[in-house]
Design a protein around this motif. Structure first.
Motif, short mmCIF file in Angstrom:
data_model
loop_
_atom_site.label_atom_id
_atom_site.label_comp_id
_atom_site.label_asym_id
_atom_site.label_seq_id
_atom_site.Cartn_x
_atom_site.Cartn_y
_atom_site.Cartn_z
N ASP A 120 -0.47 0.38 3.04
CA ASP A 120 -0.45 0.26 4.06
C ASP A 120 1.22 -0.14 4.51
OD1 ASP A 120 -1.62 0.73 6.72
OD2 ASP A 120 -1.33 -1.31 7.33
N ARG A 121 1.70 -1.11 3.57
CA ARG A 121 3.02 -1.26 3.55
C ARG A 121 4.00 -0.21 3.02
NH1 ARG A 121 5.97 -2.90 -0.51
NH2 ARG A 121 4.64 -3.26 -1.67
N THR B 198 3.61 9.48 -5.94
CA THR B 198 2.78 8.15 -6.31
C THR B 198 2.58 8.37 -7.93
OG1 THR B 198 0.57 8.91 -6.03
CG2 THR B 198 1.67 7.95 -4.14
N GLY B 199 2.76 7.12 -8.64
CA GLY B 199 2.69 7.27 -9.92
C GLY B 199 3.57 8.05 -10.59
N ALA B 200 4.87 7.69 -10.40
CA ALA B 200 6.01 8.58 -11.05
C ALA B 200 6.75 7.98 -12.04
CB ALA B 200 7.03 8.74 -9.78
N THR B 201 6.28 6.79 -12.44
CA THR B 201 7.07 6.21 -13.52
C THR B 201 6.60 6.54 -14.86
OG1 THR B 201 5.67 3.91 -13.53
CG2 THR B 201 7.82 4.13 -12.28
N LEU C 171 -3.13 6.64 2.51
CA LEU C 171 -1.73 6.83 2.62
C LEU C 171 -1.48 8.30 3.26
CD1 LEU C 171 0.96 6.12 1.58
CD2 LEU C 171 0.87 7.39 -0.61
N ALA C 172 -2.53 9.08 2.78
CA ALA C 172 -2.21 10.49 3.44
C ALA C 172 -2.55 10.50 4.97
CB ALA C 172 -3.25 11.44 2.72
N GLU D 3 6.69 1.76 4.90
CA GLU D 3 8.25 2.04 4.31
C GLU D 3 8.63 3.46 4.29
OE1 GLU D 3 10.94 0.55 0.60
OE2 GLU D 3 9.03 -0.24 0.88
N VAL D 4 7.59 4.32 3.81
CA VAL D 4 7.87 5.92 3.64
C VAL D 4 8.26 6.28 5.08
CG1 VAL D 4 7.05 8.15 3.38
CG2 VAL D 4 6.59 6.20 1.91
N LEU D 5 7.71 5.68 6.25
CA LEU D 5 7.88 6.26 7.63
C LEU D 5 9.22 5.68 8.29
CD1 LEU D 5 4.18 5.60 8.96
CD2 LEU D 5 5.47 7.88 8.71
N ARG D 6 9.53 4.52 7.53
CA ARG D 6 11.05 3.93 8.18
C ARG D 6 11.92 4.54 7.45
NH1 ARG D 6 13.80 0.40 5.69
NH2 ARG D 6 12.41 -0.33 4.21
#
Length: 267
Positions: A56-57, A2-5, A108-109, A61-64
């Motif tokens: 939550d979204r 997260t916060g990768a930009t 998230l975790a 998306e990560v799980l998908r």
């Protein structure tokens, strides 16, 4: 990641990609995510971590998109702010630093735990800070007395307290959970906003410390600990992190706030 930009997240994402690792890079700004994708070729995912529905979204998306997750790095954060007397709230009406620095990574975790366990050995790395201050549970969201620095320090200690709890819950699963102060006052957007023109550590110092917690096989079984930059051994955080009752109160508060945010009517 997260916060990768920007800042530390961008540096670590670049180094991991150069080393041949696949990184799913999170950011809030779609244009900056597009630039990161064009520069490094990484997969990206967008969400504003100041709104728990978007967290939550993001988890959905990560799980998908992923069938395994070796490391989750909760790096995104908000500093004390340019005007440290101005209290800000998230889209959910929660004090902003507590919401982004603690609750987003906390939720998230926990949403991604099943994938992490299925991918074990796996790791969670929470990017915290040496700046920590005990949480006042009579006013945890600083509604009566506000300071941007206090809000920031409380949120960073909350991250560490949640690290200790999640590590205990996942002990024996092959998933480790640790927290890290990467370096002091690196030249990042967060630091430049709060302390213009001030930097103490190079970005590479914090990047090296973060990469160690992500990759070092010598830390494969270390869990529930807090590290200070590149010091080889864990160190003790603020004493409140070792208080089971304080961690219980934080956990109950966090769960209550997350549940309320996810069940409220959309604005």
């Amino acid at each position: 990641m997260t916060g990768a930009t920007d800042g530390l997240g961008r540096y670590v994402t670049r180094e991991l990609t150069k080393a041949g690792h696949r990184v799913l890079a999170h950011g809030r700004n779609p244009e900056r995510l597009g630039g990161l994708h064009n520069e490094l070729g990484v997969d990206t995912v967008q969400a504003d971590l100041g709104e728990l529905r978007q967290v939550d979204r993001l988890a959905d998306e990560v799980l998908r998109r992923l069938d395994r997750l070796d490391v989750l790095v909760n790096n995104a954060g908000v500093g004390p702010g340019a005007d440290q007397s101005r209290r800000e709230e998230s889209a959910d009406g929660i004090e902003l630093r507590f919401a982004v620095n603690h609750l987003a990574g906390y939720h998230l975790a926990r949403r991604l735990v099943p994938l992490l366990v299925a991918s074990a050995p796996a790791r969670v790395v929470n990017i915290a800070s040496i700046g920590q201050e005990a949480i006042d549970f009579a006013d945890p969201l600083l509604e009566r007395s506000y300071s941007g620095m206090r809000a920031y320090r409380q949120s960073k200690l909350a991250q560490i307290m949640a690290t200790v709890d999640l590590a205990a819950e996942l002990r024996g699963t092959g998933v480790t959970v640790n927290a890290l102060h990467p370096a002091t006052l690196m030249p990042t957007t967060m630091v430049n906003e709060a302390w213009p023109g001030t930097s103490v550590s190079m970005l590479e110092q914090g990047g090296t410390a973060t990469l160690r917690l992500i990759l070092d096989e010598g830390l494969a079984t270390t869990t529930g600990r807090y590290f200070d930059s590149n010091t080889p051994d864990p160190v003790d955080p603020d004493p409140q992190a070792s208080d089971p009752d304080a961690r219980r109160r934080l956990r109950e508060l966090s769960d209550r706030l997350v549940t309320a945010a996810l069940t409220r009517a959309p604005r």
